[in-house]
Design an enzyme around this catalytic site. Structure first.
Site, PDB file in Angstrom:
ATOM      1  CG  HIS A 144      -2.233   0.652   1.271  1.00 51.44           C
ATOM      2  ND1 HIS A 144      -2.284   1.721   0.316  1.00 51.44           N
ATOM      3  CD2 HIS A 144      -3.479   0.360   1.536  1.00 51.44           C
ATOM      4  CE1 HIS A 144      -3.649   2.227   0.289  1.00 51.44           C
ATOM      5  NE2 HIS A 144      -4.426   1.348   1.096  1.00 51.44           N
ATOM      6  CG  ASP A 166     -11.227  -3.954 -22.292  1.00 49.45           C
ATOM      7  OD1 ASP A 166     -11.228  -4.966 -22.237  1.00 49.45           O
ATOM      8  OD2 ASP A 166     -12.372  -3.364 -23.001  1.00 49.45           O
TER       9      ASP A 166
END
Length: 429
Positions: free
Chosen positions: A161, A369
């Protein structure tokens, strides 16, 4: 039926030598937004139902190209004494840096004989850090692509993170998708160092450290529930009607429903203080540069008594959350942290009275995508929810509403919690 996943040996993916014009720095100093997070992993799972030819090979190749643009992700986080020899700021002692050494990230190709629709548990569809903590020398990104018999696939991404928040990692994955589709470079030029970011006020850092120092709860039950859009739309309409046309968001309603249902289920004394903590993206509040993918989030708190949340109308709980959100810009004011809950108030709340919520909604994960369409679902993993200092909820978009992967209550309160959710026509499993 248990899920059988066959995994290849982990590979190291390094930045592609192209483009040759890529410029790197030796080190990048972590900002105050990053510092409390650099040993914490987080996992995102993107579920793609439409087939992608040679999904693992396609994504691996695009990942290498993306790392040449996002080169810090291929580095390592180290602690150093002394200054920074990149352009990360002034020389300070005992700082933590990203060493942009190009050592690469971990990549695993996997397959499963089942179809995606048969999968109930997603825990084996990602790679995890040992002991659920990021150690010295560990890669900053672990990626797994699992292909299923139906042609669908799941991308599991676990990352340190400290190198990126959720919006930043979504930006990176969208860049991988664009390069897989043949674009010569990402449409959003990445920025990892932004010297204009303010330092977080001491009160904000102290509250963060307090939450990280709490003893974990290990007796919580994992549940996956969906808050229906029908219920959310109904509450939003009622809220607007009651508050002179003022709007509220799906996020605010989902939080209010979870907080109220959980508070009613655990049955605390009405005067007992309770706390809701949610994560807020503050890029627009601090003027972060476009394309900045480092951490730019703060934790905000809403405090109340158990009776105020359990016995009030849900639209009043929504308003309490809205007011907490409105105080977020004040948290960033230098040396003040206006609107931050005090240390004494935090110490007065028992850990089981705390609800921590983060959301994958609207971060950009649902836009990724790789060539076969966007993910049908974005979620997290049960293994990404280890014993925590408070109860947790991960919000994401679902087909029928807001999907919540959670460790919200102890076993003895699970039935009451689901019964309260049912009053909001929530579908659960």
């Amino acid at each position: 039926m248990s899920l059988l996943v066959r995994k290849s040996s982990s590979l190291v993916v390094r930045p592609s030598p192209e483009p040759a014009t890529t410029t790197t720095r030796a080190t990048i100093k972590l900002s105050s937004f990053d510092m409390g997070l650099y040993n914490m992993p987080t996992t995102s799972l993107l579920v793609f139902e439409r087939p992608l030819h040679n999904a693992a090979e396609t994504i691996q190749a695009a990942l290498s190209r993306a790392l040449s643009h996002y080169y810090p992700i291929a580095g390592r986080i180290v602690a150093r004494e002394g200054g920074c020899d990149g352009d990360g700021g002034d020389e300070d002692d005992d700082e933590v840096y990203i060493d942009c050494n190009g050592e690469g990230v971990a990549f695993v190709a996997a397959s499963a004989s089942q179809a995606l629709k048969e999968v109930v548990c997603f825990d084996d569809l990602a790679v995890y850090y040992p002991d659920m903590a990021c150690g010295p020398g560990d890669p900053l990104l672990l990626m797994q692509v699992t292909e299923f018999s139906c042609g669908g696939f799941v991308l599991g991404v676990t990352w340190n993170h400290g190198v990126a928040d959720g919006a930043g990692m979504a930006q990176f994955l969208n860049a991988v998708g664009e390069l897989a589709a043949g674009l010569p470079s990402p449409s959003v030029p990445p920025v990892r160092w932004d010297g204009s970011l303010p330092s977080l006020p001491p009160s904000v850092l102290e509250a963060q450290q307090h939450m990280l120092s709490l003893e974990p709860l290990s007796d919580l039950v994992s549940m996956h529930v969906t808050i229906s859009m029908e219920s959310i739309h109904s509450i939003r309409a009622d809220f607007s009607s009651s508050f002179h046309g003022q709007p509220c968001t799906t996020f605010e309603v989902a939080l209010a429903v979870l907080w109220q249902c959980r508070t009613r289920a655990i049955g605390l004394d009405p005067e007992t203080p309770i706390l809701l903590m949610f994560v807020a993206d503050v890029r627009r509040h601090v003027g972060a540069k476009e394309g900045y993918y480092g951490n730019c989030i703060v934790e905000q708190f809403a405090m109340a008594t158990s009776g105020e949340v359990a016995d009030g109308d849900v639209k009043d709980v929504v308003m309490a959350i809205k007011r907490a959100k409105d105080r977020v810009p004040g948290l960033l004011k230098e040396d003040e942290g206006q609107g931050m809950v005090s240390q004494q108030e935090l110490r007065n709340v028992d850990t089981y009275g705390m609800l921590l919520v983060t959301s994958w909604r609207n971060l950009g994960f649902d836009l990724v995508d790789f060539g076969s369409g966007r993910p049908a679902r974005v979620t997290s993993s049960g293994k990404d929810m280890p014993p925590s200092p408070a109860v947790l909820g991960f919000l994401s978009n679902g087909r029928d509403g807001v999907s919540v992967l959670s460790t919200l209550v102890r076993e003895e309160h699970a039935g009451a919690f689901l019964a309260e959710l049912a009053k909001f026509t929530v579908r659960s499993s």
